[in-house]
Structure formats: C-alpha cells, structure tokens
Design an enzyme around this catalytic site. Structure first.
Site, mmCIF file in Angstrom:
data_model
loop_
_atom_site.group_PDB
_atom_site.id
_atom_site.type_symbol
_atom_site.label_atom_id
_atom_site.label_comp_id
_atom_site.label_asym_id
_atom_site.label_seq_id
_atom_site.Cartn_x
_atom_site.Cartn_y
_atom_site.Cartn_z
ATOM 1 N N GLU A 159 -54.236 11.903 -14.482
ATOM 2 C CA GLU A 159 -54.181 11.542 -13.055
ATOM 3 C C GLU A 159 -53.977 12.843 -12.302
ATOM 4 O OE1 GLU A 159 -54.614 8.563 -11.986
ATOM 5 O OE2 GLU A 159 -54.108 7.214 -13.633
ATOM 6 N N GLY B 15 -54.617 19.747 -15.704
ATOM 7 C CA GLY B 15 -55.370 18.654 -16.334
ATOM 8 C C GLY B 15 -56.544 19.180 -17.144
ATOM 9 N N CYS C 260 -50.833 12.626 -4.054
ATOM 10 C CA CYS C 260 -52.183 12.915 -4.565
ATOM 11 C C CYS C 260 -53.247 12.110 -3.820
ATOM 12 C CB CYS C 260 -52.237 12.630 -6.050
ATOM 13 S SG CYS C 260 -51.571 11.025 -6.452
ATOM 14 N N GLY D 24 -50.624 15.301 -12.699
ATOM 15 C CA GLY D 24 -50.324 16.616 -12.144
ATOM 16 C C GLY D 24 -51.568 17.229 -11.549
ATOM 17 N N SER D 25 -51.611 18.542 -11.560
ATOM 18 C CA SER D 25 -52.704 19.245 -10.889
ATOM 19 C C SER D 25 -53.987 19.203 -11.715
ATOM 20 C CB SER D 25 -52.298 20.694 -10.649
ATOM 21 O OG SER D 25 -52.050 21.313 -11.889
ATOM 22 N N THR D 26 -55.102 19.349 -11.016
ATOM 23 C CA THR D 26 -56.400 19.384 -11.692
ATOM 24 C C THR D 26 -56.471 20.578 -12.641
ATOM 25 O OG1 THR D 26 -57.477 18.202 -9.908
ATOM 26 C CG2 THR D 26 -58.886 19.600 -11.259
ATOM 27 N N GLU D 27 -55.878 21.698 -12.211
ATOM 28 C CA GLU D 27 -55.908 22.904 -13.040
ATOM 29 C C GLU D 27 -55.262 22.656 -14.411
ATOM 30 O OE1 GLU D 27 -53.774 25.980 -11.037
ATOM 31 O OE2 GLU D 27 -53.888 27.312 -12.784
ATOM 32 N N GLU E 32 -56.812 20.927 -1.942
ATOM 33 C CA GLU E 32 -55.672 20.037 -1.770
ATOM 34 C C GLU E 32 -54.501 20.844 -1.227
ATOM 35 O OE1 GLU E 32 -53.792 18.559 -5.365
ATOM 36 O OE2 GLU E 32 -53.751 16.565 -4.493
ATOM 37 N N LYS F 45 -41.798 14.255 -20.387
ATOM 38 C CA LYS F 45 -41.298 15.490 -19.776
ATOM 39 C C LYS F 45 -41.440 15.435 -18.257
ATOM 40 C CE LYS F 45 -42.971 19.430 -18.487
ATOM 41 N NZ LYS F 45 -42.126 19.823 -17.345
HETATM 42 P P1 NAP Z 1 -48.607 20.592 -12.260
HETATM 43 O O1 NAP Z 1 -48.243 21.995 -12.024
HETATM 44 O O2 NAP Z 1 -49.901 20.306 -12.912
HETATM 45 O O3 NAP Z 1 -47.420 19.963 -13.095
HETATM 46 C C1 NAP Z 1 -47.409 18.647 -13.544
HETATM 47 C C2 NAP Z 1 -46.584 18.558 -14.800
HETATM 48 O O4 NAP Z 1 -47.210 19.303 -15.845
HETATM 49 C C3 NAP Z 1 -45.195 19.150 -14.661
HETATM 50 O O5 NAP Z 1 -44.303 18.424 -15.460
HETATM 51 C C4 NAP Z 1 -45.398 20.542 -15.213
HETATM 52 O O6 NAP Z 1 -44.225 21.142 -15.626
HETATM 53 C C5 NAP Z 1 -46.328 20.270 -16.371
HETATM 54 N N1 NAP Z 1 -47.116 21.414 -16.811
HETATM 55 C C6 NAP Z 1 -47.346 22.594 -16.174
HETATM 56 N N2 NAP Z 1 -48.150 23.372 -16.923
HETATM 57 C C7 NAP Z 1 -48.433 22.686 -18.060
HETATM 58 C C8 NAP Z 1 -49.234 22.950 -19.215
HETATM 59 N N3 NAP Z 1 -49.907 24.083 -19.343
HETATM 60 N N4 NAP Z 1 -49.310 22.007 -20.179
HETATM 61 C C9 NAP Z 1 -48.653 20.838 -20.041
HETATM 62 N N5 NAP Z 1 -47.882 20.534 -18.980
HETATM 63 C C10 NAP Z 1 -47.776 21.436 -17.983
HETATM 64 O O7 NAP Z 1 -48.610 19.752 -10.926
HETATM 65 P P2 NAP Z 1 -47.487 19.707 -9.833
HETATM 66 O O8 NAP Z 1 -47.643 20.907 -8.976
HETATM 67 O O9 NAP Z 1 -46.174 19.431 -10.430
HETATM 68 O O10 NAP Z 1 -47.893 18.367 -9.047
HETATM 69 C C11 NAP Z 1 -48.770 18.369 -8.012
HETATM 70 C C12 NAP Z 1 -50.144 17.942 -8.472
HETATM 71 O O11 NAP Z 1 -50.102 16.672 -9.101
HETATM 72 C C13 NAP Z 1 -51.088 17.753 -7.294
HETATM 73 O O12 NAP Z 1 -52.312 18.364 -7.567
HETATM 74 C C14 NAP Z 1 -51.248 16.241 -7.209
HETATM 75 O O13 NAP Z 1 -52.426 15.829 -6.633
HETATM 76 C C15 NAP Z 1 -51.119 15.815 -8.606
HETATM 77 N N6 NAP Z 1 -50.697 14.413 -8.673
HETATM 78 C C16 NAP Z 1 -51.607 13.481 -9.072
HETATM 79 C C17 NAP Z 1 -51.268 12.143 -9.127
HETATM 80 C C18 NAP Z 1 -52.262 11.114 -9.572
HETATM 81 O O14 NAP Z 1 -51.843 10.023 -9.894
HETATM 82 N N7 NAP Z 1 -53.538 11.394 -9.580
HETATM 83 C C19 NAP Z 1 -49.981 11.754 -8.801
HETATM 84 C C20 NAP Z 1 -49.062 12.720 -8.397
HETATM 85 C C21 NAP Z 1 -49.449 14.059 -8.349
HETATM 86 P P3 NAP Z 1 -43.372 21.996 -14.574
HETATM 87 O O15 NAP Z 1 -43.328 21.283 -13.289
HETATM 88 O O16 NAP Z 1 -42.069 22.042 -15.182
HETATM 89 O O17 NAP Z 1 -44.069 23.309 -14.454
#
Ligand code: NAP
Ligand code: MG
Length: 502
Positions: A280, A263, A314, A258-261, A411, A206
């Site tokens: 991640e 995660g 990230c 994605g985000s820590t929250e 962040e 997804k």
């Molecule tokens: P996010 O809100 O956590 O979203 C990441 C993914 O998860 C998106 O596909 C999102 O869908 C989906 N998602 C949202 N809520 C969910 C839930 N309750 N259950 C399952 N999936 C869910 O993060 P983001 O704002 O897109 O990305 C930014 C974050 O990613 C930053 O904190 C960054 O540090 C982190 N990141 C980490 C790495 C790493 O390798 N460590 C790499 C890149 C980014 P939708 O977008 O459609 O809501």
C-alpha cells in the site's frame, strides 16, 4: 466530639525503573516525564517477543518525540537481525497451535482485543496524538474507533472463511511480516494484524520509528487479552529492521504500507522468493468538482480531503480539479474556510490542524512548496500564528498550477492543495489519470450518470462520490500503478492472508 480521623490509604510508591530496565508487563513503572494520568507511557520499552517485553540484543535504544513540543516521550529498543530472527522464531512456533485452534476461538480473541481497545480508547487516542501530532478529535473519533472496528469485523470472519471462499480449501499463509508507516500508527497496525489473525496466521509487526508508542500499547493490550505468546510480535526499529524482516527466509508474507520508493525496494527483494506480498504505497488523488455539485458540501469535502491529519494521508485529495464555471466561487470559499481552521495543540479538542509529523517531513513539505512558487503557481496561505516550539505548517492552497509542476506530480504528504481547472468531463478524466499513482479519487456532481461515467474511467483503487475520506473495514482499500498492489479490508483483504486450492 472529636473529629473523625480521616484514614488515608497508604501512598503507593512507584519504583523507578533501574537503569537499562525494560518496562515489563504487569509491573508498576515510573512514568516518563511526558506521561499523564490519561496516557501511561513508560520511560523505555523493550521489544514485544513471545508475549513479553525483552531488551534488544544490542541494548540499543532510540527516542520517540512529540512533534508538537519536541520533547522526548520515551525510548524504544532498536531490533537488530538477531532480534528479528527471535521474533520470527516465536511467530513460527506459535503458528501451528494458533492455526489449529478452533476458528471461533480465534474470533473470540479478536472480539476481546476490539472491546479492550474501546475500553482504553482514551489512552490510545491521547498517546497517538502525542507521538504523531494529529488532532485529538481525529485520534478519538477516527483512528481508535476504526482500529476497534477492524478487529470486530475480522473477528466475525474467523469462523466463516468457508463462506468467504466457497468451494475452496483454505489454509493460512504462515508467518506474516508487517511494516507500517507513521501517519495512522494504531489503525495501520489493526489493518494488518486483524485479518492475519482471523485467517490463522501469526505476525511480526514493525511500526515506524517515529510513532512506535501505540503499537507498544497494543502489545500490552494483546497480553492482557490473553493472546497466546508469539502469535503477535512487535519489534521497533528503523528502515534496517524493516529490511531485515523483508529479507528473512522465515517470513511467508510481507504486508507493507509506506512510500512508493521503499515499496519498490521490497518488491525487488521478494522477487523470486515465493513470498506473498501486498504493498500500500503513495498517492496523488484527483478531487473533481463539477459545476452542478452542491458547492458548500463540496468545499467541506475538499477541506477534509486535504487537511485531515495535516494532509499526511496517502489517499488525500491533493489535486483539486474544478470545472471552470465554479472555480472562482470554490477557491474563494476554500480560502475563507482555510482561515477558520484552528491550528495548534493536538491535545486540544478544538484543533483542526495538528503538528507536522517530524522535522524531516516539514522540510520535505517546505521544499515542494518552494518549488511550487518557483515554478510560477500562485500561493495562498492561512494566517494562523504558529506555536514557537514543534513542527508546523500553515494550510496552503496553490492556484494557477500546471500539470507539469512538481506540486501536481509529487506526493507532498502535507496540508497543501493544488488547484487546476477543466471544461469537460473528458478533460477532467485525462488530467486525473495523468499521474504515476492510482490510489484514490473523488467526484462531486448532482448527476448519478456522471458519477458512474467518470469514476468508471478513473484509474484509482478507492473512489468517493459526493463525499471524501470515508472508510469501512468491509470495503477494500488499495491502489493501481505506483500506489501498490493488493487490497486491505473486505473480502479482498482476507484473500491476501490465505492460500486457496481446490
Ligand atoms: P516509508 O519511509 O516507506 O516507511 C514506511 C515503513 O517502512 C516504516 O516502518 C519504515 O521504517 C519502513 N522502512 C523504511 N525503509 C525500509 C526498507 N528499506 N525496508 C523495509 N522497511 C523499511 O514511508 P513513510 O515516510 O513512513 O510513510 C509515508 C508514505 O506512506 C507515503 O508515501 C504514503 O503515501 C504512504 N502510505 C500509504 C498508505 C496506503 O495505504 N497506500 C497508507 C499510509 C501511508 P522507519 O519509519 O522506521 O524508517
Ligand atoms: Mg513520535
């Protein structure tokens, strides 16, 4: 003599897609208004399930926009629980035959995907920049070639797993549910899909709701590569679709970036289910500059470390720690360099700073920058003119910051650097580790012993010395503490997609 009559090939008429129609594989389609010769974007996309694009059961769609123009690029389908179920069923059905396929044949599919990505690199780069706002120079020179490199690298492992895990019985995990963010959409898809397939797993992926287009282009490419139906399914939707995937009993492994929250929510959801998982998550990297560092190279490294992809990274070097003796020089050079960055049209190859990914992300950055000013840090912003439309933020540096400031603790995920100073290596280490995150870090110094001493004491999964933001499919990537668990890339990344026994 009569002029030779020019014979023209009959003009092809591209049929307009009937209302509610999905873009189906192999059919000509009326391009979306924003599409160009280099970027074939359909006005609407279905879900890629079992090798074909199909409508979501609800028929619901949502737009994906270009953050540099605010124009709608296309409409994509919103997968509900029934669609998630269908995608997982397709992946389960495909799992047996895919896993039984000769490993070298699996490898050939990965090589073919890598080669097709290279052949279509231009289209992928253009669409990535249109959908997400990143400069074309980055999508062309980084995202797309790195994505191809991940498929090549893992194609090589497919028939050599016995060498990766000597003396062990190796079995794939099963059906992997993979959820990726919006900052490196195609590359994150490659990071997830390539190792899963190399090890004999099947996938339901997804993408983020705001950057689905290169994943859907990848779906077209997978079909063109002849990948058996169901081996990779790509379903679009928002957080609820991701949650439905995480909670589905038919999933054997969750790979999340994605985000820590989110995660943390996922970790709670999979607790005691036996589902394997890798996370991640976010980061707040320390970028440490000693007074014996090569100053001009360090300045370029710092600029790249924080402004690459508008700071939507990230592992961005967002906390700069400079040794007192060089702090003034470094800050002065950074400010000058920051003025020279070209901000604007992501599709212009001279652009250094593209659009902020979304209005919501822009508001988050603005709120944290306001907090920095209110808490007493000193703000320096570059003077570029911002385009009238779209989402933009000027490259920004904070000095006079304290560890307690929100800009040093949270962040920001934007083009915002905060600077602190230190006197001794121990002080640098202490400040660097004073964060709930532990994803990455960097050290600049002339002394090899200092590099090993300091990096050995930093609690971060990825460390660079006298460089920053260098990536290779062979080197594992991942964090400690709230930056996640598990690694992607290299042998460690492969281990996440196999069950090993004696
Ligand atoms: P996010 O809100 O956590 O979203 C990441 C993914 O998860 C998106 O596909 C999102 O869908 C989906 N998602 C949202 N809520 C969910 C839930 N309750 N259950 C399952 N999936 C869910 O993060 P983001 O704002 O897109 O990305 C930014 C974050 O990613 C930053 O904190 C960054 O540090 C982190 N990141 C980490 C790495 C790493 O390798 N460590 C790499 C890149 C980014 P939708 O977008 O459609 O809501
Ligand atoms: Mg978009």
């Amino acid at each position: 003599m009569a002029a030779k009559k020019k014979t023209r090939p009959p003009e092809k008429t591209v049929p307009a897609a009937p209302p509610g129609n999905d873009f189906r594989l192999g059919e000509p389609y009326a391009p979306a208004p924003e599409a160009t010769d280099h970027a074939r974007i359909a006005p609407a996309y279905g879900l890629f399930i079992n090798g074909a694009f199909v409508s979501a059961a609800s028929g619901k769609r949502f737009p994906t926009v270009n953050p540099a123009t605010e124009a709608t690029l296309s409409e994509v389908s919103e997968a509900g629980p029934g669609d998630v179920d269908k995608a997982i069923a397709a992946a389960r059905k495909a799992f047996g035959p895919w896993n039984r396929l000769k490993a070298s044949e699996r490898g050939k599919y990965l090589f073919r995907i890598a080669r097709l990505l290279q052949e279509r690199a231009r289209e992928f780069a253009v669409i990535e920049s249109m959908d997400g706002g990143k400069p074309i120079r980055e999508s062309r020179d980084f995202d797309v070639p790195q994505a191809a490199a991940h498929f090549f690298y893992h194609g090589g492992w497919a028939d050599k797993l016995a060498y990766a895990f000597p003396g062990r019985k190796i079995a794939p995990v099963g059906v992997a549910g993979q959820i990726i963010p919006w900052n490196f959409p195609l590359l994150m898809a490659a990071w997830k899909i390539a190792p899963a397939l190399a090890c004999g797993n099947t996938v339901v992926l997804k993408p983020a709701e705001s950057t689905p287009l290169t994943a859907l282009k990848l779906a077209e490419l997978l079909a063109d590569a002849g990948l058996p139906p169901g081996v990779v399914n790509i379903i679009t939707g928002a957080g609820d679709t991701g949650a439905a995937l995480v909670n589905h009993p038919g999933i054997d492994k969750i790979a999340f970036t994605g985000s820590t929250e989110v995660g943390k929510q996922i970790q709670r959801a999979v607790a005691a289910t036996g589902k394997r998982h890798t996370l991640e998550l976010g980061g707040k990297a320390a970028h440490i500059i000693f007074d014996d560092a090569p100053v001009d190279q360090a300045v370029e490294g710092i600029i790249n470390g924080i402004f690459f992809n508008q700071g939507h990274v990230c592992c961005a070097g967002s906390r700069l720690l400079v040794q007192e003796g060089v702090a003034e020089t470094i800050v002065a050079k950074l400010r000058r360099r920051m003025e020279n960055l070209v901000l604007g049209d992501p599709l212009d190859k001279n652009t250094d700073i593209g659009a902020i990914h979304s209005r919501a992300q822009l508001e988050r950055i603005e709120a944290l920058v306001r907090a920095g000013v209110e808490e007493g840090a000193c703000i320096h912003q570059s003077g570029q003119t911002l385009p009238a439309k779209g989402y933009w933020f000027r490259p920004t540096i904070f000095t006079e910051t304290a560890q307690s400031h929100r800009i040093n603790r949270e962040e920001i995920f934007g083009p915002v650097l905060s600077v602190m100073t230190f006197r001794t290596p121990d002080e640098a280490i202490e400040k660097a580790n004073n964060t709930p995150y532990g994803l990455s870090g960097g050290v600049w110094t002339d002394k090899g012993a200092k590099i090993f001493g300091v990096t050995g004491a930093l609690r971060a999964g990825v460390l660079w010395a006298n460089t920053f933001n260098k990536f290779d499919p062979a080197s594992p990537f991942g964090g400690y503490k709230e930056s996640g668990l598990g690694r992607e890339g290299g042998l460690h990344g492969l281990a996440a997609y196999v069950n090993l026994s004696r």
